[in-house]
Motif scaffolding. Sequence first.
Motif, mmCIF file in Angstrom:
data_model
loop_
_atom_site.group_PDB
_atom_site.id
_atom_site.type_symbol
_atom_site.label_atom_id
_atom_site.label_comp_id
_atom_site.label_asym_id
_atom_site.label_seq_id
_atom_site.Cartn_x
_atom_site.Cartn_y
_atom_site.Cartn_z
ATOM 1 N N GLY A 130 1.004 -1.026 0.213
ATOM 2 C CA GLY A 130 -0.378 -0.514 0.185
ATOM 3 C C GLY A 130 0.612 1.476 -0.147
ATOM 4 N N GLN A 131 2.118 1.183 0.174
ATOM 5 C CA GLN A 131 2.614 2.376 0.674
ATOM 6 C C GLN A 131 3.413 2.619 -1.177
ATOM 7 O OE1 GLN A 131 6.423 2.428 3.328
ATOM 8 N NE2 GLN A 131 5.389 0.766 4.359
ATOM 9 N N PHE A 132 2.878 1.900 -2.307
ATOM 10 C CA PHE A 132 3.626 2.096 -3.163
ATOM 11 C C PHE A 132 2.356 2.647 -4.467
ATOM 12 C CE2 PHE A 132 6.890 -0.587 -1.502
ATOM 13 C CZ PHE A 132 8.062 0.563 -1.715
ATOM 14 N N THR A 133 0.715 3.110 -3.530
ATOM 15 C CA THR A 133 -0.223 2.794 -4.645
ATOM 16 C C THR A 133 -0.267 4.461 -4.527
ATOM 17 O OG1 THR A 133 -1.521 0.808 -2.808
ATOM 18 C CG2 THR A 133 -3.159 3.754 -4.011
ATOM 19 N N GLY A 134 -0.473 5.093 -5.864
ATOM 20 C CA GLY A 134 -0.519 5.996 -6.157
ATOM 21 C C GLY A 134 0.527 6.553 -6.977
ATOM 22 N N ARG A 135 2.008 5.406 -6.765
ATOM 23 C CA ARG A 135 3.325 6.469 -6.672
ATOM 24 C C ARG A 135 3.061 6.415 -8.282
ATOM 25 N NH1 ARG A 135 8.383 4.708 -8.268
ATOM 26 N NH2 ARG A 135 10.374 6.108 -7.220
ATOM 27 N N PRO A 136 3.686 7.390 -8.517
ATOM 28 C CA PRO A 136 3.716 7.579 -10.681
ATOM 29 C C PRO A 136 4.545 7.197 -10.798
ATOM 30 C CG PRO A 136 4.218 9.923 -8.955
ATOM 31 C CD PRO A 136 4.480 9.052 -8.070
ATOM 32 N N GLY A 137 5.030 6.269 -11.814
ATOM 33 C CA GLY A 137 5.228 5.226 -12.820
ATOM 34 C C GLY A 137 5.217 3.413 -11.934
ATOM 35 N N THR A 138 4.697 3.658 -11.623
ATOM 36 C CA THR A 138 5.180 2.193 -11.304
ATOM 37 C C THR A 138 3.899 1.662 -10.844
ATOM 38 O OG1 THR A 138 5.901 3.157 -8.883
ATOM 39 C CG2 THR A 138 4.864 1.434 -8.290
ATOM 40 N N GLU A 139 4.197 0.026 -11.047
ATOM 41 C CA GLU A 139 2.766 -0.575 -10.951
ATOM 42 C C GLU A 139 3.104 -2.008 -10.206
ATOM 43 O OE1 GLU A 139 1.565 -4.125 -14.476
ATOM 44 O OE2 GLU A 139 3.635 -3.546 -14.917
ATOM 45 N N VAL A 140 2.101 -2.719 -9.338
ATOM 46 C CA VAL A 140 2.189 -3.047 -8.685
ATOM 47 C C VAL A 140 1.008 -4.786 -9.174
ATOM 48 C CG1 VAL A 140 1.924 -3.697 -5.838
ATOM 49 C CG2 VAL A 140 2.647 -1.145 -6.497
ATOM 50 N N VAL A 141 2.304 -6.037 -8.750
ATOM 51 C CA VAL A 141 1.202 -6.769 -9.068
ATOM 52 C C VAL A 141 1.165 -7.458 -8.181
ATOM 53 C CG1 VAL A 141 1.803 -8.736 -10.265
ATOM 54 C CG2 VAL A 141 2.494 -6.358 -11.373
ATOM 55 N N ASP A 142 -0.076 -7.809 -7.842
ATOM 56 C CA ASP A 142 -1.044 -8.724 -7.095
ATOM 57 C C ASP A 142 -0.020 -9.860 -6.528
ATOM 58 O OD1 ASP A 142 -2.683 -10.330 -5.593
ATOM 59 O OD2 ASP A 142 -3.525 -8.245 -4.478
ATOM 60 N N ALA A 143 -0.688 -9.948 -5.355
ATOM 61 C CA ALA A 143 1.009 -11.971 -5.725
ATOM 62 C C ALA A 143 -0.167 -12.893 -5.366
ATOM 63 C CB ALA A 143 1.819 -11.663 -4.155
ATOM 64 N N SER A 144 -1.819 -12.584 -5.288
ATOM 65 C CA SER A 144 -2.947 -13.620 -5.214
ATOM 66 C C SER A 144 -2.409 -14.569 -6.854
ATOM 67 C CB SER A 144 -3.838 -12.940 -5.542
ATOM 68 O OG SER A 144 -4.219 -12.614 -6.462
ATOM 69 N N LEU A 145 -2.687 -15.502 -6.340
ATOM 70 C CA LEU A 145 -2.236 -16.465 -7.952
ATOM 71 C C LEU A 145 -3.096 -16.177 -8.847
ATOM 72 C CD1 LEU A 145 -1.141 -19.630 -8.483
ATOM 73 C CD2 LEU A 145 -4.224 -20.177 -8.313
ATOM 74 N N GLY A 146 -4.059 -15.450 -8.961
ATOM 75 C CA GLY A 146 -4.784 -15.434 -10.405
ATOM 76 C C GLY A 146 -4.068 -14.029 -10.945
ATOM 77 N N ASP A 147 -3.266 -13.234 -10.036
ATOM 78 C CA ASP A 147 -3.210 -12.161 -10.366
ATOM 79 C C ASP A 147 -1.411 -12.240 -11.423
ATOM 80 O OD1 ASP A 147 -5.328 -10.444 -10.430
ATOM 81 O OD2 ASP A 147 -4.864 -9.525 -8.538
ATOM 82 N N ALA A 148 -0.690 -12.998 -9.794
ATOM 83 C CA ALA A 148 0.707 -12.816 -10.408
ATOM 84 C C ALA A 148 0.623 -13.384 -11.528
ATOM 85 C CB ALA A 148 1.250 -14.062 -9.554
ATOM 86 N N TRP A 149 -0.075 -14.721 -11.297
ATOM 87 C CA TRP A 149 -0.202 -15.862 -13.075
ATOM 88 C C TRP A 149 -0.406 -15.382 -14.150
ATOM 89 C CZ3 TRP A 149 -0.194 -21.785 -12.495
ATOM 90 C CH2 TRP A 149 0.637 -22.363 -11.753
ATOM 91 N N ASP A 150 -1.032 -14.494 -14.227
ATOM 92 C CA ASP A 150 -1.321 -13.559 -14.892
ATOM 93 C C ASP A 150 -0.030 -12.834 -15.706
ATOM 94 O OD1 ASP A 150 -4.918 -14.560 -15.160
ATOM 95 O OD2 ASP A 150 -5.536 -12.296 -14.711
ATOM 96 N N PHE A 151 0.362 -11.544 -14.674
ATOM 97 C CA PHE A 151 1.449 -11.548 -14.913
ATOM 98 C C PHE A 151 2.478 -12.154 -15.879
ATOM 99 C CE2 PHE A 151 5.521 -9.528 -14.004
ATOM 100 C CZ PHE A 151 5.606 -8.115 -14.712
ATOM 101 N N PHE A 152 2.400 -13.073 -15.121
ATOM 102 C CA PHE A 152 4.090 -13.588 -15.890
ATOM 103 C C PHE A 152 3.573 -15.042 -16.603
ATOM 104 C CE2 PHE A 152 5.653 -13.458 -11.100
ATOM 105 C CZ PHE A 152 6.783 -12.931 -11.160
#
Length: 311
Positions: A130-152
């Motif tokens: 959450g500390q990186f929410t809204g940080r310019p130029g930043t992408e936070v990939v959720d660590a959950s199985l669905g989101d992480a596996w979608d990313f990779f």
Amino acid sequence: MDSAGQQTDGARGGDDSAPAPPLDVRWIHGSPSAKHNTDPDIQVHAYDEHTVILRQNMAIDYEAPFMFLLFGTARAVLIDTGATASADHFPLRRVVDELMDSWLAGHPRDDYGLLVLHTHPHGDHIAGDGQFTGRPGTEVVDASLGDAWDFFGFHDDPDAVARVDLGGRVLECLATPGHHEAAVTFFDPWTGILLTGDTVYPGRLYVEDWPAFTRTVDRLVDFCGRRPVTHVLGCHIEMTREPGRDYPVRTTYQPDEPPLEMTTDQLLDIRRAVESIGSRTGRHAFDDFVICRRDTPERGAVPPDGPARGR
């Protein structure tokens, strides 16, 4: 990538016929009294000009996880965000911003991004997201199985080696379930470092899925046999320097820690340990690690080592 941050051919991992030198760092390891702890909230160790290893202070959270900040020519990646959400108590974003500002001062470029990835979604590895929410130029990939596996892209092929390009530095990423179904291991050809999260480290290897863990260890051994791996770095230290002896859960003072870095030979030791354990459940101590099976607990048994939040 050279010392100026420009792309070069090949990896810097070095000669895999000789052991890599140690990290040459003494990690902050707590104090007899948290009240009198004078360690920084986050220890910062520059492995090299483009690679930073961070450790959270045990006085903030006993898990004291490690995090990793790697710089490419186009963006940096932060792997894991620690065990504490509060920026007041655990100023991860401030430290990362300062490190990025310092790196960019030496390697000026516009539109430099930050990618936040994770080894797995347990609380002591994602609390600072959450500390990186809204940080310019930043992408936070959720660590959950669905989101992480979608990313990779692991949904299409769980055995694929995904590649994350930072610009002149391409990480190789593997799905490595066993400790957690969404666990990911990262190989950095620039340093030769294999980042194994809570799958492999000098401590208690909690296993939720024994067949998956067995396959993961076999895969890592095979992968390391084809890569110039210099160090195997997990996210915790829980062992003492006495073979087979770990610190109790929730310990906040570990003056006799072994090094964080492990070797591919120790990875082979884990595979041999898995073979020796076979179908036996429970806790199994070895010289450099302890394997704690949680997949098939004995009826009425207390979980190995009692509760361990997030692990």
